[in-house]
Design a protein around this motif. Structure first.
Motif, short mmCIF file in Angstrom:
data_model
loop_
_atom_site.label_atom_id
_atom_site.label_comp_id
_atom_site.label_asym_id
_atom_site.label_seq_id
_atom_site.Cartn_x
_atom_site.Cartn_y
_atom_site.Cartn_z
N GLN A 132 67.22 66.38 -17.91
CA GLN A 132 67.31 65.99 -19.19
C GLN A 132 67.67 64.38 -19.47
OE1 GLN A 132 69.83 68.69 -20.98
NE2 GLN A 132 69.69 67.62 -23.17
N GLU A 133 68.77 64.10 -18.56
CA GLU A 133 69.24 62.71 -18.38
C GLU A 133 68.14 61.85 -18.12
OE1 GLU A 133 73.83 63.65 -17.04
OE2 GLU A 133 72.21 63.68 -15.66
N LYS A 134 67.39 62.08 -17.16
CA LYS A 134 66.28 61.29 -16.62
C LYS A 134 65.25 60.85 -17.83
CE LYS A 134 66.51 62.59 -11.86
NZ LYS A 134 65.92 63.17 -10.57
N ARG A 135 65.13 62.05 -18.75
CA ARG A 135 63.99 61.90 -19.65
C ARG A 135 64.83 60.91 -20.97
NH1 ARG A 135 63.03 67.52 -18.59
NH2 ARG A 135 64.57 67.78 -20.15
N ALA A 136 65.95 61.38 -20.98
CA ALA A 136 66.63 60.31 -22.15
C ALA A 136 66.70 59.07 -21.60
CB ALA A 136 68.24 60.98 -22.40
N ILE A 137 66.81 58.63 -20.41
CA ILE A 137 66.79 57.31 -20.00
C ILE A 137 65.59 56.55 -19.90
CG2 ILE A 137 67.19 55.73 -17.85
CD1 ILE A 137 69.38 57.97 -16.95
N ALA A 138 64.43 57.43 -19.56
CA ALA A 138 63.29 56.87 -19.66
C ALA A 138 62.73 56.57 -21.03
CB ALA A 138 62.04 57.84 -18.95
N GLU A 139 63.15 57.62 -22.01
CA GLU A 139 62.73 57.37 -23.68
C GLU A 139 63.57 56.10 -23.85
OE1 GLU A 139 64.07 61.04 -25.36
OE2 GLU A 139 62.30 62.17 -24.57
N ARG A 140 64.73 55.87 -23.38
CA ARG A 140 65.70 54.51 -24.03
C ARG A 140 64.86 53.44 -23.52
NH1 ARG A 140 72.23 53.86 -23.62
NH2 ARG A 140 71.94 55.93 -24.78
N MET A 141 64.44 53.40 -22.14
CA MET A 141 63.68 52.21 -21.59
C MET A 141 62.50 51.99 -22.29
SD MET A 141 62.69 51.03 -17.53
CE MET A 141 61.43 52.31 -17.40
N ALA A 142 61.74 52.96 -22.65
CA ALA A 142 60.52 52.68 -23.55
C ALA A 142 60.50 52.11 -24.79
CB ALA A 142 59.78 54.12 -23.73
N ARG A 143 61.91 52.07 -25.25
CA ARG A 143 61.96 51.36 -26.56
C ARG A 143 62.27 49.89 -26.44
NH1 ARG A 143 64.66 56.28 -27.79
NH2 ARG A 143 66.81 55.38 -27.29
N LEU A 144 62.69 49.47 -25.29
CA LEU A 144 63.10 48.04 -24.78
C LEU A 144 61.85 47.20 -24.87
CD1 LEU A 144 65.75 48.88 -22.13
CD2 LEU A 144 66.08 48.46 -24.49
N PRO A 145 61.96 45.78 -25.03
CA PRO A 145 60.80 44.78 -25.04
C PRO A 145 60.11 44.78 -23.89
CG PRO A 145 63.25 43.82 -25.39
CD PRO A 145 63.39 45.10 -25.39
N GLU A 146 58.99 44.44 -23.95
CA GLU A 146 58.14 43.93 -22.68
C GLU A 146 58.23 42.38 -22.50
OE1 GLU A 146 56.15 45.87 -20.83
OE2 GLU A 146 55.78 47.78 -21.95
N ASP A 147 57.91 42.07 -21.20
CA ASP A 147 57.91 40.79 -21.02
C ASP A 147 57.04 40.54 -19.80
OD1 ASP A 147 57.75 37.76 -21.28
OD2 ASP A 147 59.92 37.80 -21.77
N ALA A 148 56.72 39.32 -19.45
CA ALA A 148 55.87 39.16 -18.27
C ALA A 148 56.51 37.85 -17.33
CB ALA A 148 54.63 39.10 -18.26
N LYS A 149 57.78 37.75 -17.31
CA LYS A 149 58.40 36.47 -16.47
C LYS A 149 58.75 36.95 -15.13
CE LYS A 149 58.33 33.67 -20.42
NZ LYS A 149 57.49 32.53 -20.02
N LEU A 150 58.83 35.83 -14.49
CA LEU A 150 59.33 36.21 -13.13
C LEU A 150 60.68 36.46 -12.87
CD1 LEU A 150 58.69 35.79 -9.99
CD2 LEU A 150 59.56 33.58 -10.10
N CYS A 151 61.02 37.72 -12.27
CA CYS A 151 62.33 38.28 -11.99
C CYS A 151 62.35 38.43 -10.62
CB CYS A 151 62.23 39.51 -12.85
SG CYS A 151 62.16 39.58 -14.55
N HIS A 152 63.69 38.29 -10.12
CA HIS A 152 64.14 38.29 -8.58
C HIS A 152 64.41 39.73 -8.23
CE1 HIS A 152 66.68 38.13 -5.14
NE2 HIS A 152 66.13 36.96 -4.72
N GLY A 153 64.90 40.66 -8.97
CA GLY A 153 65.05 41.84 -8.57
C GLY A 153 66.26 42.39 -7.87
#
Length: 267
Positions: A132-153
Motif C-alpha cells: 500500500q505504501e509503495k502504491r501511494a509513493i508511485a502515485e505521488r511520483m506520477a504527479r511530478l513533472p517530467e524532464d530530460a536533463k542530464l542527471c548524475h544519480g
C-alpha cells in the motif's frame, strides 16, 4: 595484468588502478553488465565535450572478462577528504557542489536510461515498505513533472575530486535522463541521512556529523539560486527518492531512518 597495477581506490561496483602516469583504469567487478560500462563511457564523453569538469574517458577496454574504462588521471583528492582534512570548509564545499550540479542540469541528456523508470522499479522492489505504501509513493511520483536533463544519480562529496585549480565530477555509472529536482533531492537526502563506510574512524564520523547540516544548507542555498528551482520543487521528490534508496546496500540504521521519513511524509 590487473594484479600488477597499483590500486588507487575500491568501490562497491569497481576498482580504480593507476594506468601509466596520466591515466587511471576503472575496472568494473565481475558480473557488471557491459551495457552499464558503455552507458557511463557515453555519458562521460557527452559531459566532457559539453565543458563540464569531469575526467576525460579515453577508451573502453575489457580485461580478464571484466569491463573497464580508461580515464584521464586527475591529481587531487575527494571533496570528502578535503573537508575532513580542513582544506575546504563546509560552506565552500557546498557552494562548489551546487555550482557543479547546476551546470550538469543545464545539459540535455543523451540516450541514456530514464530516471523515472529506474525510480519506479526500485520503489516496487523496496524492502521494509508495504505494498500500500509503495502504491501511494508511485502515485505521488506520477504527479511530478517530467524532464530530460542530464542527471548524475549519485552526486555527493565523495564523487567530486578537488585539485589545485578546480573540482571534477566522477562516477557517472548512475547517470540518467530526468528531472534536475529529483537529482538534487537525492543529493540532499544523502547529505542528510547518508552514513559513512563502516571502516571510517569514529572521530572522522563525528566530524562529518557536526558539519553535515552546514554542508546541506550551503549546497541547498547555492543550488536553489543557480538552478532557478524553489525548495518545494525539490522536496516533493524526497519520498520517491528515499523509498528508491532502500534497495541499495545501506546500514540498518540508515534504512530505518529512511523508512521513518517516508512514513511520516505519507501520514
Amino acid at each position: 595484468m590487473v594484479l600488477s597495477l597499483p590500486v588507487i581506490a575500491y568501490g562497491q561496483t569497481a576498482e580504480v588502478y593507476a594506468y601509466g602516469d596520466a591515466r587511471v583504469l576503472k575496472l568494473f567487478r565481475e558480473g557488471i553488465p557491459s551495457a552499464l560500462a558503455e552507458d557511463e563511457y557515453r555519458i562521460c564523453e557527452c559531459v566532457h565535450e559539453a565543458g563540464i569538469a569531469t575526467p576525460e574517458a579515453v577508451a573502453r577496454i575489457e580485461i580478464e572478462g571484466r569491463q573497464g574504462i580508461v580515464f584521464q588521471r586527475i591529481a587531487g583528492r575527494s571533496m570528502l577528504q578535503a573537508i575532513m582534512h580542513g582544506a575546504l570548509s563546509a560552506d565552500e564545499a557546498g557552494a562548489q557542489m551546487a555550482a557543479l550540479h547546476a551546470g550538469v542540469h543545464r545539459l540535455d541528456a543523451p540516450a541514456i536510461p530514464s530516471q523515472r523508470g529506474i525510480l519506479a522499479g526500485r520503489i516496487r522492489e523496496a524492502p521494509l515498505l508495504t505494498e500500500q505504501e509503495k502504491r501511494a509513493i508511485a502515485e505521488r511520483m506520477a504527479r511530478l513533472p517530467e524532464d530530460a536533463k542530464l542527471c548524475h544519480g549519485d552526486f555527493h562529496p565523495d564523487n567530486v575530486l578537488v585539485s589545485d585549480s578546480r573540482a571534477w565530477i566522477i562516477d557517472w555509472m548512475t547517470g540518467t535522463s530526468g528531472h534536475p529536482a529529483a537529482d538534487a533531492a537525492r543529493t540532499m537526502l544523502l547529505l542528510r541521512f547518508g552514513s559513512m563506510p563502516p571502516e571510517t574512524p569514529a572521530d572522522v564520523v563525528a566530524l562529518i556529523n557536526r558539519m553535515r547540516q552546514r554542508l546541506l544548507d550551503a549546497y541547498t542555498g547555492h543550488y536553489l539560486r543557480q538552478s532557478g528551482l524553489n525548495r518545494a520543487d525539490i522536496e516533493e521528490w524526497f519520498v520517491p527518492l528515499a523509498a528508491a534508496r532502500l534497495v541499495e546496500w545501506l546500514p540498518d540504521e540508515e534504512k530505518r531512518e529512511l523508512v521513518r521519513f517516508v512514513r511520516d511524509s505519507l501520514a
